[in-house]
Scaffold this active site. Structure first.
Site, PDB file in Angstrom:
ATOM      1  N   ARG A  59      40.160  66.493  14.677  1.00 40.85           N
ATOM      2  CA  ARG A  59      40.719  66.584  16.031  1.00 40.85           C
ATOM      3  C   ARG A  59      41.290  65.232  16.471  1.00 40.85           C
ATOM      4  NH1 ARG A  59      37.478  69.009  20.420  1.00 40.85           N
ATOM      5  NH2 ARG A  59      39.576  69.257  21.244  1.00 40.85           N
ATOM      6  N   HIS A 109      34.529  65.011  29.779  1.00 32.40           N
ATOM      7  CA  HIS A 109      33.955  65.452  28.504  1.00 32.40           C
ATOM      8  C   HIS A 109      34.099  64.388  27.413  1.00 32.40           C
ATOM      9  CE1 HIS A 109      34.151  70.012  29.697  1.00 32.40           C
ATOM     10  NE2 HIS A 109      33.212  69.351  30.333  1.00 32.40           N
ATOM     11  N   LEU A 202      48.802  79.228  32.395  1.00 35.61           N
ATOM     12  CA  LEU A 202      49.656  80.184  31.690  1.00 35.61           C
ATOM     13  C   LEU A 202      49.448  81.606  32.209  1.00 35.61           C
ATOM     14  CD1 LEU A 202      51.707  80.444  29.374  1.00 35.61           C
ATOM     15  CD2 LEU A 202      49.786  80.818  27.826  1.00 35.61           C
ATOM     16  N   ALA A 219      52.747  75.130  31.134  1.00 28.53           N
ATOM     17  CA  ALA A 219      52.562  73.892  31.895  1.00 28.53           C
ATOM     18  C   ALA A 219      53.825  73.034  31.927  1.00 28.53           C
ATOM     19  CB  ALA A 219      51.396  73.093  31.303  1.00 28.53           C
TER      20      ALA A 219
HETATM   21  P1  OAD Z   1      40.245  76.920  27.277  1.00 24.34           P
HETATM   22  O1  OAD Z   1      40.739  77.089  25.880  1.00 24.34           O
HETATM   23  O2  OAD Z   1      38.985  77.606  27.659  1.00 24.34           O
HETATM   24  O3  OAD Z   1      41.371  77.406  28.309  1.00 24.34           O
HETATM   25  C1  OAD Z   1      42.701  76.975  28.185  1.00 24.34           C
HETATM   26  C2  OAD Z   1      43.506  77.585  29.307  1.00 24.34           C
HETATM   27  O4  OAD Z   1      44.823  77.078  29.219  1.00 24.34           O
HETATM   28  C3  OAD Z   1      43.594  79.115  29.272  1.00 24.34           C
HETATM   29  O5  OAD Z   1      43.357  79.653  30.559  1.00 24.34           O
HETATM   30  C4  OAD Z   1      45.039  79.378  28.827  1.00 24.34           C
HETATM   31  O6  OAD Z   1      45.587  80.546  29.405  1.00 24.34           O
HETATM   32  C5  OAD Z   1      45.740  78.143  29.374  1.00 24.34           C
HETATM   33  N1  OAD Z   1      46.957  77.777  28.618  1.00 24.34           N
HETATM   34  C6  OAD Z   1      47.232  77.942  27.303  1.00 24.34           C
HETATM   35  N2  OAD Z   1      48.452  77.467  27.007  1.00 24.34           N
HETATM   36  C7  OAD Z   1      48.975  76.992  28.168  1.00 24.34           C
HETATM   37  C8  OAD Z   1      50.225  76.389  28.518  1.00 24.34           C
HETATM   38  N3  OAD Z   1      51.177  76.147  27.620  1.00 24.34           N
HETATM   39  N4  OAD Z   1      50.416  76.040  29.821  1.00 24.34           N
HETATM   40  C9  OAD Z   1      49.449  76.271  30.751  1.00 24.34           C
HETATM   41  N5  OAD Z   1      48.254  76.838  30.477  1.00 24.34           N
HETATM   42  C10 OAD Z   1      48.024  77.187  29.206  1.00 24.34           C
HETATM   43  O7  OAD Z   1      40.155  75.338  27.538  1.00 24.34           O
HETATM   44  P2  OAD Z   1      39.400  74.546  28.703  1.00 24.34           P
HETATM   45  O8  OAD Z   1      39.389  75.335  29.964  1.00 24.34           O
HETATM   46  O9  OAD Z   1      39.974  73.182  28.725  1.00 24.34           O
HETATM   47  O10 OAD Z   1      34.322  71.570  26.232  1.00 24.34           O
HETATM   48  O11 OAD Z   1      37.953  74.483  28.108  1.00 24.34           O
HETATM   49  C11 OAD Z   1      36.955  73.789  28.822  1.00 24.34           C
HETATM   50  C12 OAD Z   1      35.965  73.177  27.883  1.00 24.34           C
HETATM   51  O12 OAD Z   1      35.482  74.189  26.978  1.00 24.34           O
HETATM   52  C13 OAD Z   1      36.520  72.129  26.952  1.00 24.34           C
HETATM   53  O13 OAD Z   1      36.586  70.852  27.537  1.00 24.34           O
HETATM   54  C14 OAD Z   1      35.552  72.155  25.809  1.00 24.34           C
HETATM   55  C15 OAD Z   1      35.465  73.631  25.642  1.00 24.34           C
HETATM   56  O14 OAD Z   1      34.342  74.142  25.019  1.00 24.34           O
HETATM   57  C16 OAD Z   1      33.465  71.028  25.346  1.00 24.34           C
HETATM   58  O15 OAD Z   1      33.694  71.004  24.141  1.00 24.34           O
HETATM   59  C17 OAD Z   1      32.227  70.467  25.954  1.00 24.34           C
END
Ligand code: OAD
Length: 233
Positions: A59, A109, A202, A219
């Site tokens: 990563r 995080h 999204l 985004a």
């Molecule tokens: P997620 O993968 O859970 O969510 C990503 C979000 O971004 C989803 O709602 C998608 O619809 C949206 N998305 C995808 N592509 C996009 C784009 N081009 N433009 C706008 N939105 C888009 O990721 P996080 O919410 O960041 O933690 O996850 C939160 C935490 O869960 C992370 O920090 C990580 C993970 O487990 C740890 O590892 C502790």
């Protein structure tokens, strides 16, 4: 929407998706390829540190090769030109906000680019690849780990984040699914303290209906459009 003086922006993996970094919970995302408990918990690290280092080494390499996109760049413009304070609270462990030029960024995080000694708490810039027998430069213990927050651990910067939320006029969530706490509760928390709330994602997130306003799309399109509105240009 309320006065937009002080703006707190929570970002998630979706803001970096168009820079080529995978999200976690979308189809084919990181958690479809790896078990969370294997690579993102203290227990997983204790059980198999080499596997966890390999996961974060990959990563770290991907994040280093990625470049900030138009959404990161728009937030940098906002911070530079908006008269009120702009605070970015990111769940992302990449450095794309900083590489785009944002300065007021809280990595709740942690960061791929940092290493942490589990024995003495010393932190230092992570090498490109970390291994279980790496020695801490401060105490010499072979207890080095990525400086990222795993499930079951306390996120970083919580006091600063609480203070920013309490002072916020507007809270904006960008590219986050709203499934991981405490970040998932911040919109509700900020609203209770008087801030307007906006979701830019999204698709509707788990908490979408709790926001005053929600706009959906990639985004790189919807974040610059919103920033231009705020800046009045
Ligand atoms: P997620 O993968 O859970 O969510 C990503 C979000 O971004 C989803 O709602 C998608 O619809 C949206 N998305 C995808 N592509 C996009 C784009 N081009 N433009 C706008 N939105 C888009 O990721 P996080 O919410 O960041 O933690 O996850 C939160 C935490 O869960 C992370 O920090 C990580 C993970 O487990 C740890 O590892 C502790």
């Amino acid at each position: 929407m309320a006065d937009q003086g002080r703006i707190v922006i929570l970002t998630g993996a979706g803001i970096s998706a168009e820079s080529g970094l995978g999200t976690f919970r979308d189809a084919g995302g990181v958690w479809a390829q790896h078990a969370v408990e294997d690579v993102a918990t203290p227990e997983g690290f204790a059980h198999n540190p080499a596997r966890v280092h390999a996961f974060y080494n990959d990563r770290r390499a991907q994040a280093a090769a990625a470049v900030p996109n138009a959404a990161h760049e728009a937030l940098t413009r906002l911070e530079a030109r908006h008269p009120g304070e702009v605070t970015i609270v990111t769940q992302n462990v990449d450095a794309l906000h900083e590489r785009a030029g944002s300065r007021n960024v809280i990595h709740m995080h942690g960061e791929l680019a940092r290493a942490l000694c589990a024995a003495c708490g010393h932190r230092w810039p992570a090498p490109a690849a970390m291994a279980p027998d790496d020695a801490c430069p401060a105490c010499g213990a072979a207890a080095t780990r990525p400086d990222v927050v795993w499930f079951g651990e306390v996120p970083y910067g919580l006091e600063r984040i609480d203070a920013a939320l309490a002072a916020a006029d507007l809270f904006v969530a960008i590219g986050t699914s709203g499934q991981v706490y405490p970040a998932a509760a911040y919109a509700q928390h900020a609203a209770r303290l008087g801030a307007g709330t906006l979701e830019l994602n999204l698709e509707p997130s788990a908490n979408s209906r709790g926001f005053d306003v929600a706009r959906h799309g990639p985004a790189t399109r919807i974040v610059p459009a919103w920033v231009e509105e705020v800046l009045g240009s």
